[in-house]
Design a protein around this motif. Structure first.
Motif, PDB file in Angstrom:
ATOM      1  N   ALA A  45    -148.600 -53.254  38.949  1.00 45.44           N
ATOM      2  CA  ALA A  45    -149.631 -52.458  39.610  1.00 45.44           C
ATOM      3  C   ALA A  45    -149.162 -51.859  40.924  1.00 45.44           C
ATOM      4  N   ALA A  46    -148.325 -52.599  41.669  1.00 47.28           N
ATOM      5  CA  ALA A  46    -147.999 -52.154  43.024  1.00 47.28           C
ATOM      6  C   ALA A  46    -146.770 -52.889  43.532  1.00 47.28           C
ATOM      7  N   PHE A  47    -146.338 -52.487  44.728  1.00 51.72           N
ATOM      8  CA  PHE A  47    -145.251 -53.159  45.442  1.00 51.72           C
ATOM      9  C   PHE A  47    -145.653 -53.314  46.904  1.00 51.72           C
ATOM     10  N   PHE A 100    -148.004 -51.094  49.170  1.00 49.77           N
ATOM     11  CA  PHE A 100    -148.694 -51.761  50.269  1.00 49.77           C
ATOM     12  C   PHE A 100    -147.815 -51.726  51.515  1.00 49.77           C
ATOM     13  N   VAL A 101    -148.363 -51.222  52.631  1.00 45.80           N
ATOM     14  CA  VAL A 101    -147.652 -51.223  53.906  1.00 45.80           C
ATOM     15  C   VAL A 101    -148.559 -51.814  54.974  1.00 45.80           C
ATOM     16  N   SER A 133    -153.031 -41.409  47.755  1.00 41.17           N
ATOM     17  CA  SER A 133    -153.808 -42.325  46.907  1.00 41.17           C
ATOM     18  C   SER A 133    -152.985 -43.520  46.442  1.00 41.17           C
ATOM     19  N   ARG A 134    -151.644 -43.418  46.502  1.00 39.33           N
ATOM     20  CA  ARG A 134    -150.789 -44.543  46.103  1.00 39.33           C
ATOM     21  C   ARG A 134    -150.611 -45.569  47.215  1.00 39.33           C
ATOM     22  N   PHE A 162    -156.127 -42.731  51.712  1.00 44.53           N
ATOM     23  CA  PHE A 162    -155.489 -44.038  51.651  1.00 44.53           C
ATOM     24  C   PHE A 162    -156.515 -45.105  51.286  1.00 44.53           C
ATOM     25  N   ARG A 163    -156.030 -46.191  50.694  1.00 44.34           N
ATOM     26  CA  ARG A 163    -156.887 -47.347  50.462  1.00 44.34           C
ATOM     27  C   ARG A 163    -156.632 -48.409  51.535  1.00 44.34           C
ATOM     28  N   ILE A 164    -157.599 -49.298  51.717  1.00 48.65           N
ATOM     29  CA  ILE A 164    -157.538 -50.299  52.777  1.00 48.65           C
ATOM     30  C   ILE A 164    -157.547 -51.693  52.165  1.00 48.65           C
ATOM     31  N   ALA A 165    -156.655 -52.545  52.668  1.00 42.31           N
ATOM     32  CA  ALA A 165    -156.625 -53.957  52.257  1.00 42.31           C
ATOM     33  C   ALA A 165    -156.696 -54.841  53.490  1.00 42.31           C
ATOM     34  N   VAL A 166    -157.391 -55.949  53.371  1.00 40.49           N
ATOM     35  CA  VAL A 166    -157.379 -56.994  54.401  1.00 40.49           C
ATOM     36  C   VAL A 166    -156.389 -58.053  53.945  1.00 40.49           C
TER      37      VAL A 166
END
Length: 298
Positions: A45-47, A100-101, A133-134, A162-166
Motif C-alpha cells: 500500500a505504501a512506504f 509517508f513523510v 495524493s500519494r 495531501f493526506r494527514i497521519a498521526v
C-alpha cells in the motif's frame, strides 16, 4: 526559510537517486513497505521514508545525528529529509504506492514557516513527478510551538491534496487530543503499545475496539513494529487497515528493490509482449500459521 533549502543540500547520482549532505554527515533515504489487508491477503500500500545518516562512510543512528544538530537547524534538516525522500521515491518506488513523510510540529513557530514548507513540497513534488495524493504527512508526537500555526498548516496540506497521519498513537490523553484537533486520515499505532495490548485478552479487546472506533470515523489504521507472526495474525483479527514491520519487510536504502511491486510497469511490459508470461508481482509477504497471542499470554 530560503526557498529550495532542501534541494540546495542534495547530490544527484547517475542511477537517479539522491543523497543529502549536512555538515559532516551524508544522509540517505531508506524505505520500509506498509502492507494492507484485503480479502484475506496482504498487498503493498505504501512506504515510509526513513533517514539513514553516515559519517566518514560509517552508518550512524538517526538519534546520534539529530543530537549533534542545533535546534536552529532543525527546520532546515526537516526540509532536507522530506526533499530527499520524495526525490528518491520518484526515482525508485512503485508509481501507485503512497509515501509517508514526517513533519515535526515543534518547528512550526509561525505562519511564514508553514508557508515556506508548503512551497518547498510543491517544488520537490513537481521535480520528482509525484502527485500530492500519494503523499501522507505524518505529524509526530512533538508539541508545536504554535498550535494555531500547526492547524493552519495541516489544513493547507489537506487543501493541496495531501493526506494527514498521526504518528505513534498510544495511551496518552495528548494522543486523543491530536486526533480530535487534526482529524487525520490515518492513525499509526505505537509499536510498543500495540505489543503490550496484544499480550492479554483484555488488551486485545481494547485494541480492537479502538480500531473499530477509528474505522467508523473514516480513519484508517496502521500497526507499526510488527516483528512476529502472531502479532501479524492478531493485527488482521483486530481489523487494522495496514501493517508495517520486520516480519514483512525491512527498510532498504535507495535505490531499493521495491520496483518489482510496480503494477503500472508490469502492465506496460505486458502490453509490449503479449506472448510473454505474465509478470510476477514480486515477492509476497509470507503468511503466518494460525496462532493467536504470545505463548503463555491470556
Amino acid at each position: 526559510m530560503p526557498r529550495s533549502i532542501g534541494l540546495a543540500h542534495i547530490i544527484r547520482h547517475d542511477d537517479g537517486t539522491s543523497t543529502g549532505v549536512w555538515g559532516l554527515y551524508t544522509l540517505q533515504s531508506a524505505f520500509q513497505p506498509i502492507f494492507a489487508f484485503k480479502e484475506g491477503k496482504l498487498s503493498l500500500a505504501a512506504f515510509e521514508g526513513l533517514i539513514r545518516p553516515f559519517r566518514d562512510g560509517e552508518p550512524q543512528s538517526p538519534s546520534t545525528f539529530f543530537s549533534t544538530c542545533p535546534a536552529s537547524d532543525r527546520l532546515h534538516i526537516e526540509a532536507l529529509t522530506r526533499t530527499l525522500h520524495l526525490l528518491n521515491a520518484g526515482a525508485c518506488l512503485p508509481q501507485d504506492a503512497s509515501i509517508f513523510v514526517n513533519f515535526d510540529p515543534s518547528v512550526f513557530t509561525e505562519r511564514t514557516v508553514a508557508d515556506s514548507a508548503l512551497r518547498e513540497m510543491r517544488l520537490v513534488l513537481h521535480e520528482s513527478g509525484i502527485d500530492p495524493s500519494r503523499v501522507v504527512c505524518e505529524v509526530t508526537e512533538q508539541r508545536s510551538a504554535s498550535q494555531e500555526t500547526l492547524h493552519s498548516f495541516v489544513a493547507a496540506l489537506r487543501a493541496n491534496g495531501f493526506r494527514i497521519a498521526v504518528d505513534d498513537y498510544g495511551a496518552d490523553d495528548s494522543d486523543i487530543h491530536r486526533i480530535q484537533e487534526l482529524k487525520p486520515d490515518i492513525v499509526k499505532f505505537d509499536a510498543l503499545w500495540i505489543t503490550q495490548l496484544m499480550e492479554s485478552g483484555a488488551g486485545f479487546a481494547l485494541l480492537t475496539s479502538m480500531v473499530k472506533s477509528f474505522e467508523a470515523q473514516g480513519i484508517r489504521t496502521v500497526f507499526e513494529g510488527i516483528e512476529e507472526s502472531w502479532q501479524l495474525e492478531l493485527a488482521e483479527k483486530s481489523g487494522a487497515s495496514m501493517v508495517q514491520g520486520f516480519v514483512l519487510a525491512r527498510p532498504e536504502l535507495a535505490p531499493t528493490s521495491f520496483r518489482v511491486f510496480d503494477k503500472s510497469r508490469q502492465a506496460r511490459a505486458a502490453s509490449v509482449d503479449t506472448t510473454a508470461p505474465a509478470a510476477s508481482p514480486g515477492p509476497q509477504p509470507a503468511r503466518p500459521a494460525k496462532a493467536f497471542g504470545r505463548k503463555g499470554a491470556t
